[in-house]
Design an enzyme around this catalytic site. Sequence first.
Site, mmCIF file in Angstrom:
data_model
loop_
_atom_site.group_PDB
_atom_site.id
_atom_site.type_symbol
_atom_site.label_atom_id
_atom_site.label_comp_id
_atom_site.label_asym_id
_atom_site.label_seq_id
_atom_site.Cartn_x
_atom_site.Cartn_y
_atom_site.Cartn_z
ATOM 1 N N ASN A 125 -14.459 18.773 -27.361
ATOM 2 C CA ASN A 125 -13.407 18.673 -28.521
ATOM 3 C C ASN A 125 -13.973 19.230 -29.766
ATOM 4 O OD1 ASN A 125 -11.650 17.805 -30.188
ATOM 5 N ND2 ASN A 125 -11.613 15.661 -29.449
ATOM 6 N N ARG A 154 -10.140 21.033 -25.619
ATOM 7 C CA ARG A 154 -8.987 20.344 -26.212
ATOM 8 C C ARG A 154 -8.816 21.765 -27.284
ATOM 9 N NH1 ARG A 154 -8.375 15.306 -30.276
ATOM 10 N NH2 ARG A 154 -6.293 15.273 -30.267
ATOM 11 N N HIS A 173 -1.014 14.800 -29.644
ATOM 12 C CA HIS A 173 -1.704 13.486 -28.707
ATOM 13 C C HIS A 173 -1.005 13.877 -27.312
ATOM 14 C CE1 HIS A 173 -2.043 11.184 -32.597
ATOM 15 N NE2 HIS A 173 -2.972 11.533 -32.488
ATOM 16 N N ARG A 213 -2.342 9.499 -44.002
ATOM 17 C CA ARG A 213 -1.152 10.496 -43.851
ATOM 18 C C ARG A 213 0.050 9.458 -44.190
ATOM 19 N NH1 ARG A 213 -2.348 13.202 -38.305
ATOM 20 N NH2 ARG A 213 -4.500 13.095 -38.384
ATOM 21 N N GLU A 238 -8.800 11.045 -23.171
ATOM 22 C CA GLU A 238 -8.268 12.323 -23.472
ATOM 23 C C GLU A 238 -9.362 13.101 -22.754
ATOM 24 O OE1 GLU A 238 -8.127 11.221 -27.504
ATOM 25 O OE2 GLU A 238 -6.138 12.596 -27.728
#
Length: 409
Positions: free
Chosen positions: A7, A90, A179, A240, A383
């Site tokens: 990743n 990823r 995601h 965010r 993940e």
Amino acid sequence: MKILVFNCGSSSIKFKLFLMPQEDLLAEGLLERVGSEDAYASLKTPRGKTKKYQEISDYPAGFIVIKKMLLNPDNGAINSLSEINACGHRVVHGGESFGGSMPIDDELEQGIEAVFELAPLHNPPNLTGIQQARLMFGDIPQVACFDTAFHHSIPEVAYRYALPEKFYSEYQIRRYGFHGMSHQYVARQAAQMMGSHKYSVNLITCHLGNGSSVAAIRDGHSVDTSMGLTPLEGLVMGTRSGDLDPGILFYLNRKGYDTDSLDTLLNKQSGLLGVSGSSNDVRDLELKADGGDDRAALALNIFAYRIKKYIGAYMAVLNRVDAIVFTGGIGENGAAMRHRILSDMDQQGIVIDEMRNEVHAGVPGEIQGPTSRIRVMIIPTNEELAIARDTFKLTTKNTDKSGDKICQP
Ligand code: ADP
């Protein structure tokens, strides 16, 4: 077989080595601050942990460090690079082209490059990681797993914005969602925990971490999600803003804020950090709120309220909801936040057992009360394991026996 999962971010490289199909974790490592003199590299294996500060000037240097750590005779995980049978990567944005994980070749690399504009911070380092791994490991299979792919099943009514057609056809402006590996992973785990077929469950999955998103899942397929063209839309996040009136941007622009400053404002200075004025970490904010800090309490409440609204919206979209699933650092561990989100939803069929909610952290389980029509599940995401599973499926059989969206080479 041994599968190494990467990743790769702009200044960090995370990796995990799995023995498949047993799904044993053989090693996990992290390089932080790649590109600087005070970078550090850490590795954890069943034989011990190491952490070392050193200069890691760029990605090629980072991959040499990873190789050395994995081969370290004291606490590494392999004796020779040839023990690695495949790598999984990823990749944040797959655009409209990639609806499943894909074996990597030169053409696929070009496909990832083609959507650089849609994910300028993520896809370039993702691709650099792929190129370095291909150089380092030679001929072994490499697989790209896209964060957007699970959401390819979203229907047009949910993925199109109400803009003139040309903005979709010429600029590919649509909802992509992110995601995906996490939403897919927890959806499959939830179905398994319920003893149901993975294509028979209707779920609302809440991935709540520094970045957060919700997905509506019908019969095991994503039909809507809160993130959009970029990971800025939807929920309030650490820094965010998530959803806001687009008119705010024109208003601020007329007040002198240019594109870059607005980008920084909405991506880095807003969310929990912006509202609280002090932190983007839910743990800090809970402590501050308990100590009487009103801005911290407001930040947490706005965060929870937005999630509650999305859950309500997706209940309307799905009509039947079997379970609400919480994952990500906040979803898995934040009992007070789960309480904030799901309180006063008994008329919707959601009642949590406060005791079970309080004690439940970091392990799979259910926290609904006996009168709840809808299950409330906590499922730690993984993940990297999801990527290792896809990589294993693609490199061993070339067919998808599970029925998940794995593309043929
Ligand atoms: P990322 O999106 O970076 O992978 P994580 O999924 O690790 O982030 O989530 C990080 C967030 O999880 C932190 O902001 C922190 O607020 C939250 N978190 C971690 N542990 C707890 C906890 N025990 N209670 C509440 N929040 C927590």
